[in-house]
Design an enzyme around this catalytic site. Structure first.
Site, short mmCIF file in Angstrom:
data_model
loop_
_atom_site.label_atom_id
_atom_site.label_comp_id
_atom_site.label_asym_id
_atom_site.label_seq_id
_atom_site.Cartn_x
_atom_site.Cartn_y
_atom_site.Cartn_z
CE LYS A 1 44.46 32.89 42.74
NZ LYS A 1 45.35 34.03 42.80
CB CYS B 1 50.69 42.66 46.85
SG CYS B 1 51.43 41.77 48.22
CG ASP C 1 43.82 36.65 40.94
OD1 ASP C 1 44.55 37.28 41.73
OD2 ASP C 1 43.65 35.41 41.04
NE ARG D 1 40.64 37.09 49.14
CZ ARG D 1 41.67 37.30 48.34
NH1 ARG D 1 41.49 37.72 47.11
NH2 ARG D 1 42.90 37.13 48.77
NE ARG E 1 45.99 31.59 47.36
CZ ARG E 1 47.23 31.73 47.75
NH1 ARG E 1 48.02 30.68 47.90
NH2 ARG E 1 47.74 32.93 47.97
CE1 TYR F 1 37.36 32.33 53.11
CE2 TYR F 1 38.87 32.73 51.31
CZ TYR F 1 38.05 33.21 52.32
OH TYR F 1 37.92 34.56 52.51
CB SER G 1 47.90 36.54 47.46
OG SER G 1 47.98 35.50 46.52
CG HIS H 1 48.99 35.70 40.92
ND1 HIS H 1 49.53 35.85 42.18
CD2 HIS H 1 47.65 35.88 41.07
CE1 HIS H 1 48.55 36.11 43.04
NE2 HIS H 1 47.42 36.13 42.40
#
Ligand code: GTP
Ligand code: SPV
Ligand code: MN
Length: 561
Positions: A179, A223, A246, A340, A20, A170, A221, A199
């Protein structure tokens, strides 16, 4: 892969399009203060980027006309949340990227049944995406991944119910349901309609006595949300089931229960660190139907990344994320740190039976967390809702590869939402603070802060994490159940009594570190409070609700008593 049903795909991106890009993500409205707080004179705002509608039109006008020339344009009707559900929202994404089509197929509900509901909800979100490389290109794209990084712009137009994203293929930049819709526009709609778009992962935990509770947890993100969401508890008799990894949409129902749904239908998880020992259930689910992005490959067609060393034959030939031969010790990572896997939720063995429920599951506890190498205990509990909101507001965490930030600098990331706020963070805090008054019969979840990432003097993690985080969940559930005599009080919140915490089965190498794991250094916490004060003053100013200053003052008093 040694699996008959294996059918997956590896995408390599242009190395300039790997995460991002927060600095190129904007929200356009007619009122700046509605969208972002006004930073103190001389300070650069860190809580989102605003653009006027006129400027936005000019920027989009420079980019989109002709941008898809020569490419196929796909139309993707999608539903965030179960199709037709009362909490769900519909979007339609136009894109010139087949990667986006395939990924949206996994991450959202798409197809004819979504089309059918659009007649009933003409307020669907209009989403436009282009990689920004009309054909013919002057040079062939790197790794067959067309993109236009110098012109990348991810834009949101809440007043028009629109999203337009240009130049990046991406993840969160291009899968616009995630998002852009579910968090940025979602948070705005939530503010208007009285609910929360967060989130957060959502899990159900069944204790050995058979009682099941649901919790939601916000970590920044990279974590640990996906890992906690799919955890296999090390404590015997416990079961963890996954609703989402998420994003959570949550609202109080008529009975006062906070009901949560996961608007997504798949997992876009960080690959490095995922292994049989850390996340076995994710490993099972990515054996088929999975799109990998920027992972490394073995020459026999398997995947590879940092963390899979023990599970990969010593003599395996490895091709790195950029398609080059790779050998261990070469000094560069085989997989990109933000590589990912994108895999359908239904592949996951521990998927909760209620994951598709359109009214959502009742949440009993909310966790905040982050990567804090120093000073922050493994777990502590807020004294009340307002104190819990202060936990969220004052969150800081080490930067990760999920966005463009460099190094491991500790950044403010309130509510793990800094990159995802759709509106003014001060107003967002007020929205959280107003929840009890606006829902007078609310059964408010208890709020906790957790930190799996505290380090010892030798630089290694003090806590084993992963499946052993079930021990922390055990204490949290017992607090939710009001079990007596299991907590002590510190200036920052309630912490577990060592005697009441399930350490059984852990070696002395861990249990000996209890004092280090739970130490609350006064000097550290005074400094932390000063940094949060500075952040509030510089970044939020006038828009900060007075309750946050009250909580800051109470904390200072407790620290210096
Ligand atoms: P986003 O998808 O970016 O929102 O990230 P996420 O919050 O879902 O993070 P994820 O669970 O994918 O974890 C990111 C990294 O943290 C991975 O490399 C994990 O292996 C690592 N990690 C997750 N949980 C733990 C833990 O309990 N302890 C330690 N030491 N590392 C962890
Ligand atoms: C995150 O960065 O929080 C993610 C990955 O979940 S992305 O979809 O790229 O935003
Ligand atoms: Mn995320």
């Amino acid at each position: 892969m040694p699996n008959d049903t294996f059918c997956s795909w590896l995408s390599r991106t242009d190395p300039a399009d790997v995460a991002r890009v927060e600095s190129k993500t904007v929200i356009a409205t007619s009122n700046r203060n509605q969208t972002i707080p006004t930073p103190k004179a001389g300070a650069a705002g860190q809580l989102g980027y605003w653009m006027s509608n006129e400027e936005l039109d000019a920027q989009l006008g420079k980019r989109f006309p002709g941008s898809m020339k020569g490419r196929t344009m796909y139309v993707i009707p999608f539903s965030m949340g179960p199709v037709g559900g009362p909490l769900s929202k519909i979007g339609v994404e136009l894109t010139d990227s087949p990667y986006v089509v395939a990924s949206m197929r996994i991450m959202t509900r798409i197809g004819n049944d979504v089309n059918a509901t659009i007649g009933d909800s003409p307020d669907f979100v209009r989403c436009l995406h282009s990689v920004g490389q009309p054909l013919p290109m002057q040079k062939p794209p790197l790794h067959a991944w067309p993109c236009n990084p110098s012109q990348t712009l991810i834009t949101h137009m809440p007043e028009r119910n629109e999203i337009a994203s240009y130049g990046s293929g991406y993840g969160g930049n291009s899968l616009l349901g995630k998002k852009c819709l579910a968090l940025r526009l979602g948070s705005i709609i939530g503010q208007r309609e009285g609910w929360l778009a967060e989130h957060m992962l959502i899990i159900g935990i069944t204790a050995p006595n058979g009682v099941k509770k649901y919790i939601a947890a916000a970590f920044p993100s990279a974590c640990g949300k996906t890992n906690l969401a799919m955890m296999r508890p090390s404590l015997p008799g416990y079961k963890v089931e996954c609703i989402g990894d998420d994003i959570a949409w949550m609202r109080f129902d008529k009975e006062g229960r906070l009901r949560a749904i996961n608007p997504e239908a798949g997992f876009f998880g960080v690959a490095p660190g995922t292994s049989r020992s850390t996340n076995p259930l994710a490993m099972d689910s990515i054996e088929r139907d999975t799109i990998f992005t920027n992972v490394a490959e073995t020459t026999d067609g398997g995947f590879y990344w940092e963390g899979l060393e023990k599970e990969t034959p010593k003599d395996a030939q490895i091709i790195d994320w950029q398609g080059q031969q790779w050998t261990k010790g070469s000094g560069r990572p085989a997989a990109h740190p933000n590589s990912r896997f994108c895999t359908p939720a239904v592949n996951l063995e521990c998927l909760d039976p209620a994951w598709n429920s359109s009214e959502g599951v009742p949440i009993d506890a909310i966790l905040f967390g982050g990567r804090r190498p120093e000073g922050v205990p493994l777990v502590y509990e807020a004294f009340d809702w307002e104190h819990g909101v202060y936990f969220g507001a004052s969150m800081r965490s080490e930067a990760t590869a999920a966005a463009e930030h460099k190094g491991k600098v500790i950044m403010h990331d309130p509510f793990a939402m800094r990159p995802f706020f759709g509106y003014n963070f001060g107003h967002y805090l007020q929205h959280w603070l107003d929840m009890p008054a606006k829902n007078p019969n609310a059964k408010l979840p208890k709020i906790f802060q957790v930190n799996w990432f505290r380090k010892g003097a030798d630089g290694s993690f003090l806590w084993p994490g992963y499946s052993d985080n079930s021990r922390v969940l055990d204490w949290i559930l017992r607090r939710v159940n009001n079990e007596p005599n299991i907590a002590d009080t510190t200036p920052i919140g309630h912490v577990p009594k060592k005697s009441a915490f399930r350490l059984d089965g852990l070696g002395n190498d861990v249990t000996d570190k209890w004092d280090e794991l739970f130490d609350v250094p006064r000097e550290f916490w005074n400094e932390e409070t000063n940094l949060v004060t500075k952040y509030f003053e510089e970044q939020v100013g006038q828009d900060l609700p007075k309750e946050m200053w009250r909580q800051r003052d109470l904390l200072r008093e407790r620290l210096n008593k």
